[in-house]
Design a protein around this motif. Structure first.
Motif, PDB file in Angstrom:
ATOM      1  N   PHE A   1     -48.694  30.073 -80.397  1.00 41.50           N
ATOM      2  CA  PHE A   1     -49.720  29.731 -79.420  1.00 41.50           C
ATOM      3  C   PHE A   1     -49.729  28.209 -79.235  1.00 41.50           C
ATOM      4  O   PHE A   1     -50.179  27.472 -80.114  1.00 41.50           O
ATOM      5  CB  PHE A   1     -51.095  30.226 -79.873  1.00 41.50           C
ATOM      6  CG  PHE A   1     -51.188  31.725 -79.933  1.00 41.50           C
ATOM      7  CD1 PHE A   1     -51.369  32.470 -78.779  1.00 41.50           C
ATOM      8  CD2 PHE A   1     -51.070  32.391 -81.146  1.00 41.50           C
ATOM      9  CE1 PHE A   1     -51.442  33.862 -78.829  1.00 41.50           C
ATOM     10  CE2 PHE A   1     -51.143  33.776 -81.212  1.00 41.50           C
ATOM     11  CZ  PHE A   1     -51.322  34.508 -80.045  1.00 41.50           C
TER      12      PHE A   1
ATOM     13  N   VAL B   1     -52.831  42.255 -73.006  1.00 42.44           N
ATOM     14  CA  VAL B   1     -51.808  41.603 -73.820  1.00 42.44           C
ATOM     15  C   VAL B   1     -50.599  42.524 -73.883  1.00 42.44           C
ATOM     16  O   VAL B   1     -50.719  43.696 -74.274  1.00 42.44           O
ATOM     17  CB  VAL B   1     -52.336  41.285 -75.227  1.00 42.44           C
ATOM     18  CG1 VAL B   1     -51.229  40.686 -76.092  1.00 42.44           C
ATOM     19  CG2 VAL B   1     -53.513  40.318 -75.137  1.00 42.44           C
TER      20      VAL B   1
ATOM     21  N   THR C   1     -55.271  39.059 -80.157  1.00 42.16           N
ATOM     22  CA  THR C   1     -55.008  38.243 -78.965  1.00 42.16           C
ATOM     23  C   THR C   1     -55.863  38.706 -77.796  1.00 42.16           C
ATOM     24  O   THR C   1     -56.341  37.894 -76.990  1.00 42.16           O
ATOM     25  CB  THR C   1     -53.517  38.291 -78.611  1.00 42.16           C
ATOM     26  OG1 THR C   1     -52.741  37.868 -79.741  1.00 42.16           O
ATOM     27  CG2 THR C   1     -53.197  37.378 -77.435  1.00 42.16           C
TER      28      THR C   1
END
Length: 539
Positions: free
Chosen positions: A10, A230, A242
Motif C-alpha cells: 500500500f 476489492v 482492504t
C-alpha cells in the motif's frame, strides 16, 4: 527476495486529513543513541479512544454531509431520494447536539493502527484503547451491543460494548497513526467474500459479476452507501480488511495503476462504471430513485495464481470513522462537522403528502386501510407499536412451538423491529431507528399463520418467502427510514414502556407511542413487493 526488490503493498500518497490538535497529551520526545523516541502515556491512548468514539457517535465528516446535500441539489433526484437525504441531514443536526447518537446501533468499536517503531507506550495499547472505549460507552447515551458466548448456544450482553476489535501493526518512524471505526451490525452484515478464479478477469465477465453482486445488497443497511470492491488479495483476510479500509476512505490516495512489484491501486474507470450500475438499480436512497450509492472504491490487489478473492462491503448512512495521529507535536483527531445545519436548505421541500394511518384502531381496520393502497405509498403512522427484534422473536417462537399462551400484544399492534440506545436525561427515548427486517424473515410464515404481528415495520428489503407469506395470510410489511434514529426519537416517539423480557436489555419487548412516523408500504397482502417490482435483480 533481495531487499532491493521489496516495495510496499500500500503506497499511500500525502495525508490530506484535516486534523484538530487536542493538546500535547503528555507526549515526550527523547533522544537516545542518535534516534528520536516518542514516549506516550497509557492514559493518552485511553483518552484519545474515548474522544474519538464519543465524537463519531454524533458527528459526521463534512464530505459525507456534502454528498447528502448534493442529492437535494440534483434536479434528477426523485421525491423519495430527496426525502431520505433530507431526513438524514435533519438527523445529523439533532445528533450533533450531543445527546442522541446518529444511529441506535452505536456499533462495534474498531481500532486500526500503525505504531512507529520509535513510539514507546509500555506495551498495553489494546488494554488502554479498551479502557477509553468502555468509558465512552458507559458515560454516553450509546448502546451495548456485544454478546459474550457463555457456551456454544448461550450468550450474555457484556454490558460495556467490549470487546473491541483492535489491530496494531508496526511501522517505521516515531508517529502513531490510528483509525477509529464504529461499525453497526446492519452494514457489517453487508460484507461479502467471493472466491473466484482467473476466468473472472475479463471486462465483460467482471462487470456482469459485479452488477449481480451489488444488486443483492438491497436497502437493509441504510443507503446511500459508500461502496468498496476489492479484486484480488494474498488471503481472504487481507481482501476483507482492504474492503473495510476502502470503505473508510483510508485508501483514497493509492496509485491509480499497478506495477511489477504487485502494489495495490485504485481503478477509477471501473469505479465510475459500477457507480453508474448502482444508479440504474431503482433502489435509490432506500425507497426508490438513483442514489443507492454516494460513491464507489475499487481496489486491485495482487493474488496467488490459483485464487482470486473478491470482497464487497459498504459504509452506511451512519458513516462513522475518525482518523487520528500522535506525533512529537501532540495528539490530533480528524475534524468532524460540528455544524451540519449548514448543509440543510433553508426551506422545507415540497414532497408528496403521506397517507395518515391511525394505529389506535383495531388491527383489522389498519389492515383494511393498507389493503387499499399501492406499494410504495408514503405513510404517516400515529399510535401504539410493539418493539421486538431477534432474541424476542426467538423466545416467542419457542412459546408458540410449545403451545404456550401468547400475550395479546402479539395480535393487537404492529411490530417495530428495533432496539434503542440509552435514554438521555429529560428525554422520552434514546435513539430508536429500525433494525434490519430480513433478520426476522424466518419467523414470518409461522407467526402470520398464527395471527401474530400481521403488520411489521423495519428497514430494508425482505425475502420472497415473506412476500408469499403476506399473500397467504393477509400480512403487510412497512419500511421506515434507516439511519435517522435520533430524529425518530426526538420528533416521533412520545412514550416508551417495557412490556416483556426485560432481561434482554435493549432487545426487550416494548410498547411505544409514535406521532407522524414516516413509513412506506413495501409489501402488501397480495404479495406485491416494492423492491422486487422496481428492481427484480435486487430482491
Amino acid at each position: 527476495m533481495a531487499e532491493a526488490d521489496y516495495a510496499p503493498l500500500f503506497q499511500h500518497g500525502p495525508d490530506r486529513t484535516d486534523y484538530e490538535r487536542l493538546g500535547d497529551g503528555g507526549v515526550v520526545r527523547e533522544r537516545w543513541r542518535g534516534r528520536d523516541w516518542l514516549i506516550v502515556p497509557r492514559e493518552t491512548l485511553a483518552d484519545l479512544a474515548a474522544e474519538a468514539f464519543a465524537r463519531s457517535a454524533h458527528l459526521l465528516r463534512p464530505s459525507h454531509l456534502a454528498q447528502l446535500r448534493a442529492i437535494l441539489d440534483d434536479p434528477d433526484s426523485g421525491d423519495n431520494d430527496r426525502s431520505v437525504a433530507r431526513a438524514l441531514l435533519h438527523n445529523a443536526v439533532i445528533a450533533a447536539a450531543g445527546a442522541l447518537p446518529l444511529c441506535q446501533d452505536t456499533g462495534t468499536a474498531v481500532v486500526i493502527g500503525e505504531k512507529g517503531e520509535q513510539v514507546l507506550t509500555g506495551g498495553e495499547d489494546v488494554a488502554a484503547f479498551s479502557d477509553g472505549i468502555a468509558r465512552t460507552y458507559a458515560t454516553r447515551n450509546l448502546r451495548f451491543s456485544q454478546l459474550a458466548p457463555l457456551s456454544l448456544y448461550e450468550e450474555r450482553n457484556t454490558g460495556s460494548n467490549l470487546p473491541a476489535q483492535i489491530e496494531i501493526a508496526a511501522g517505521p518512524g516515531s508517529d502513531y497513526r490510528l483509525l477509529f471505526v464504529a461499525k453497526g451490525g446492519g452494514s457489517a452484515n453487508k460484507t461479502f467474500l467471493f472466491q473466484q478464479n482467473t476466468a473472472l478477469l475479463s471486462p465483460e465477465r467482471l462487470r456482469a459479476f459485479l452488477a449481480e453482486k451489488v444488486a443483492t445488497l438491497g436497502a437493509a443497511a441504510c443507503p446511500p452507501y459508500h461502496l468498496a470492491l476489492v479484486i484480488g488479495g494474498l488471503s481472504a483476510e487481507q481482501t476483507l480488511k482492504t474492503v473495510k479500509l476502502a470503505n473508510c476512505r483510508a485508501l483514497d490516495n493509492l496509485p491509480e495503476s499497478g506495477d511489477a512489484s504487485g502494489r495495490a491501486f485504485r481503478d477509477r474507470a471501473l469505479e465510475a462504471e459500477v457507480l453508474a450500475i448502482t444508479r440504474e438499480l431503482g433502489i435509490g436512497a432506500q425507497f426508490g430513485g438513483k442514489y443507492f450509492c454516494h460513491d464507489v472504491r475499487v481496489i486491485r490487489l495482487p493474488r496467488h495464481a490459483g485464487s482470486l478473492p473478491v470482497g464487497l462491503g459498504v459504509s452506511c448512512s451512519a458513516d462513522r470513522q475518525t482518523a487520528a495521529k500522535i506525533t512529537a507535536e501532540g495528539v490530533f483527531l480528524e475534524r468532524l462537522e460540528a455544524h451540519p445545519e449548514r448543509f440543510l436548505p433553508e426551506l422545507d421541500e415540497c414532497v408528496a403528502p403521506a397517507v395518515p394511518i391511525d394505529l389506535t384502531q383495531p388491527m383489522e381496520g389498519i389492515r383494511r386501510q393498507l389493503a387499499t393502497l399501492p406499494v410504495g405509498t408514503r405513510l404517516s403512522l400515529t399510535g401504539p407499536l410493539v418493539v421486538a427484534r431477534d432474541k424476542a422473536h426467538a423466545a416467542l417462537s419457542e412459546r408458540l412451538a410449545a403451545g404456550g399462551t401468547l400475550p395479546d400484544y402479539l395480535r393487537d399492534h404492529p411490530v417495530y423491529y428495533a432496539g434503542p440506545a440509552k435514554t438521555p436525561d429529560g428525554m422520552v427515548s434514546g435513539a430508536f431507528g429500525p433494525t434490519t427486517a430480513s433478520r426476522m424473515d424466518g419467523y414470518m410464515e409461522t407467526f402470520l399463520a398464527a395471527g401474530v404481528w400481521p403488520i411489521s415495520l423495519g428497514k430494508g428489503n425482505r425475502s420472497a418467502a415473506v412476500a408469499d407469506a403476506c399473500a397467504r395470510h393477509g400480512g403487510f410489511y412497512l419500511g421506515t427510514i434507516g439511519g435517522a434514529a435520533a430524529a425518530i426519537a426526538r420528533d416521533h416517539i412520545r412514550s416508551v414502556e417495557t412490556l416483556d423480557m426485560e432481561e434482554l436489555g435493549m432487545e426487550a419487548v416494548r410498547r411505544i407511542e409514535v406521532v407522524d412516523l414516516p413509513a412506506f408500504l413495501v409489501i402488501d397482502d397480495k404479495g406485491r413487493d416494492f423492491y422486487r417490482d422496481r428492481a427484480p435483480t435486487a430482491a
